[in-house]
Each structure stands twice: as C-alpha cells, then as structure tokens.
Design a protein around this motif. Structure first.
Motif, PDB file in Angstrom:
ATOM      1  N   SER A  34       0.157 119.476 -20.103  1.00 15.30           N
ATOM      2  CA  SER A  34       0.560 120.673 -19.363  1.00 15.30           C
ATOM      3  C   SER A  34       0.861 120.299 -17.916  1.00 15.30           C
ATOM      4  CB  SER A  34      -0.549 121.725 -19.407  1.00 15.30           C
ATOM      5  OG  SER A  34      -1.687 121.262 -18.679  1.00 15.30           O
ATOM      6  N   ARG A  56       5.965 122.050 -21.930  1.00 16.39           N
ATOM      7  CA  ARG A  56       5.110 120.869 -21.885  1.00 16.39           C
ATOM      8  C   ARG A  56       5.830 119.709 -21.196  1.00 16.39           C
ATOM      9  NH1 ARG A  56       2.882 120.844 -28.177  1.00 16.39           N
ATOM     10  NH2 ARG A  56       1.589 122.748 -28.007  1.00 16.39           N
ATOM     11  N   PHE A  83      -0.211 116.551 -25.924  1.00 19.06           N
ATOM     12  CA  PHE A  83       0.635 117.405 -25.102  1.00 19.06           C
ATOM     13  C   PHE A  83       0.039 117.483 -23.701  1.00 19.06           C
ATOM     14  CE2 PHE A  83      -2.287 120.927 -25.973  1.00 19.06           C
ATOM     15  CZ  PHE A  83      -2.197 121.682 -24.810  1.00 19.06           C
TER      16      PHE A  83
END
Length: 263
Positions: free
Chosen positions: A209, A157, A207
């Motif tokens: 990506s 991440r 989070f």
C-alpha cells in the motif's frame, strides 16, 4: 554499423504503434549479466505479442557480443529491441545497441504518479516498447524534482517505477510487489530475491500500500541500469539511502555481477 546509418521504415508497426518489446542487459567487465534469463523473458514476451522472432538466442548472443566489442563497452548496457514488421503477420525485426550506464543523482527521490495506473495482466509482464504511460508518469515526477515515478495499479497498490522494480525494508523484513499486481519479473529483481534468501533476510512478495511504502525504513530500486539504488525520499518523506539492508543487497549484487557476467 554506425547508428546514423540505421533506419526503420515509417510504415513499421513498432514506429507506428509501439508494437514490440525489448531487453536491457547489464554489461560488466565487457560481458553480460544473466543474458540467458533475458533471452527467456524476451521469448515469453514475443509469445504474448504473437511476434515471430527474427533470430534465435545464439544469433542474438553473437550479434550483441559484436556490438559490445565494437563499441569497446566495459561497463554499460546493451539493448535488444524486437519490433513487428510492416504488417502484423510478418516476421519481426531486431536491433541491438549499446550505451553507457545512466547518471544517478546523489539523493534520488521518488514521486507517486497521480495521472497514470499500471494495469495488471499478461501485458504487464512484457517489456513493451510502448512506453507512453511511463513517459507521462516520468514527466510528472521530473516536474516534482524526483528521479522516478512510482506506479500504482487499478487497485491503488504499489507496483514498480517507470522502469525499475521496487523494494522496501520495514523492521528488518524485505518486501516487494508481486508480479500478479503488475510488477515486471525483472532480472535484477530475481537476483535480489536470491541474495536476500542467501543472507537469510525475511522476504515477502506481497501487495504494498502507499502507506506501507511511505512508512518504510528503507526503499530501493533494482534494474539493469541502476543496479541496486537506495532511495532518499518518497513524496518528500526522507529516509536513509542507502540503509544497512540496502547495502547488504548492494554488496551481494556486486559479487553476483563479478561471478555471472559472461557470454
């Protein structure tokens, strides 16, 4: 004292092992921005490192003021560095320095580091002077012609860059990696979240990506040195810099600097 007269023992644990931490404080119109927040983060970091602080907050404030005034610094940075002594159990020692703001390229680019991972946990919340991993990532980025490197954590991440927090804007929504993924609780980062809330910008700490980062409409960095910096490209993908959302945050940050830079 002149910097050439300042010395640290070659047996010092900061020199030998990177055993210490630091705070870099924005100086605006000759005064620090949110210095008390920096002191609180420094206190927390020293607790994690189990280093006994050499000075109290008021001593640090007055010493930093003397350094800034002695150097005639109007716009720039002051750095407080606290390192362990020659033995792990001795009281730490502190240095205070000042310098000009860093030079920023007109079209700053980011490169996603492939050789380094940021490990989340208590140490990721410490602004440690042990910057070996960040140095390697930055060299990798510079070899690719980029201004800074994006760091991923052990889960792949997005966390932050080598020295700055990272934000992205997608479909009008502001997003930033959470501290539990390894992002440092930056002082300027906190200011950005406040500015976004006041401007009623949808904001999520979530989070991030790599696909989300590379597909963002806008990306910007926050930090004491760069302020709010719009990014022109990520791994070669171009984007507007600064975009409309980034400019809104920049304007809010400039107003906060004017209002909250004080001793």
């Amino acid at each position: 004292m002149p910097e050439d007269d300042a010395h640290v023992s070659i047996h010092n644990r900061g020199f030998l092992y990177g055993d210490g931490c630091f705070e870099t404080i924005r100086i605006h119109r000759g005064a620090p921005f949110r210095i008390d927040a920096h002191f609180e983060r420094l206190r927390s970091a020293l607790e994690v490192l189990r280093i006994e602080p050499p000075w109290g907050s008021e001593d640090l404030r007055q010493a930093a003021k003397k350094v800034v005034e002695a150097n005639g610094l109007v716009e720039g940075l002051a750095r407080i560095t606290v390192i362990a002594g020659d033995r792990p159990t001795t009281r730490g020692m502190a240095t205070i320095t000042s310098r000009a703001l860093p030079e920023i390229p007109s079209q700053p680019a980011l490169h996603v580091a492939t050789t380094i991972r940021r490990i989340s946990g208590p140490m990721s919340q410490v602004k440690s002077i042990a910057r070996g991993a960040e140095a390697v990532a930055l060299r990798e980025a510079e070899a690719e012609g980029a201004f800074d490197a994006v760091l991923l954590n052990e889960k792949g991440r997005v966390v932050e860059t080598t020295a700055r927090n990272l934000f992205l804007i997608s479909s009008g929504s502001l997003q930033t990696p959470p501290t539990y993924d390894g992002a440092l609780p930056g002082i300027t980062r906190g200011a950005v979240l406040e500015i976004a809330a006041r401007a009623k910008i949808r904001t999520r700490e979530m989070f991030v990506s790599l696909d989300r980062l590379r597909g963002a409409d806008e990306v910007f960095l926050s930090g004491s040195g760069v302020g709010i910096l719009g990014i022109a490209s990520v791994d070669g993908r171009r984007m507007e810099a600064p975009g409309r959302g980034t400019r809104t945050i920049q304007e809010g940050y400039a107003a906060l600097l004017d209002a909250e830079a004080k001793w």
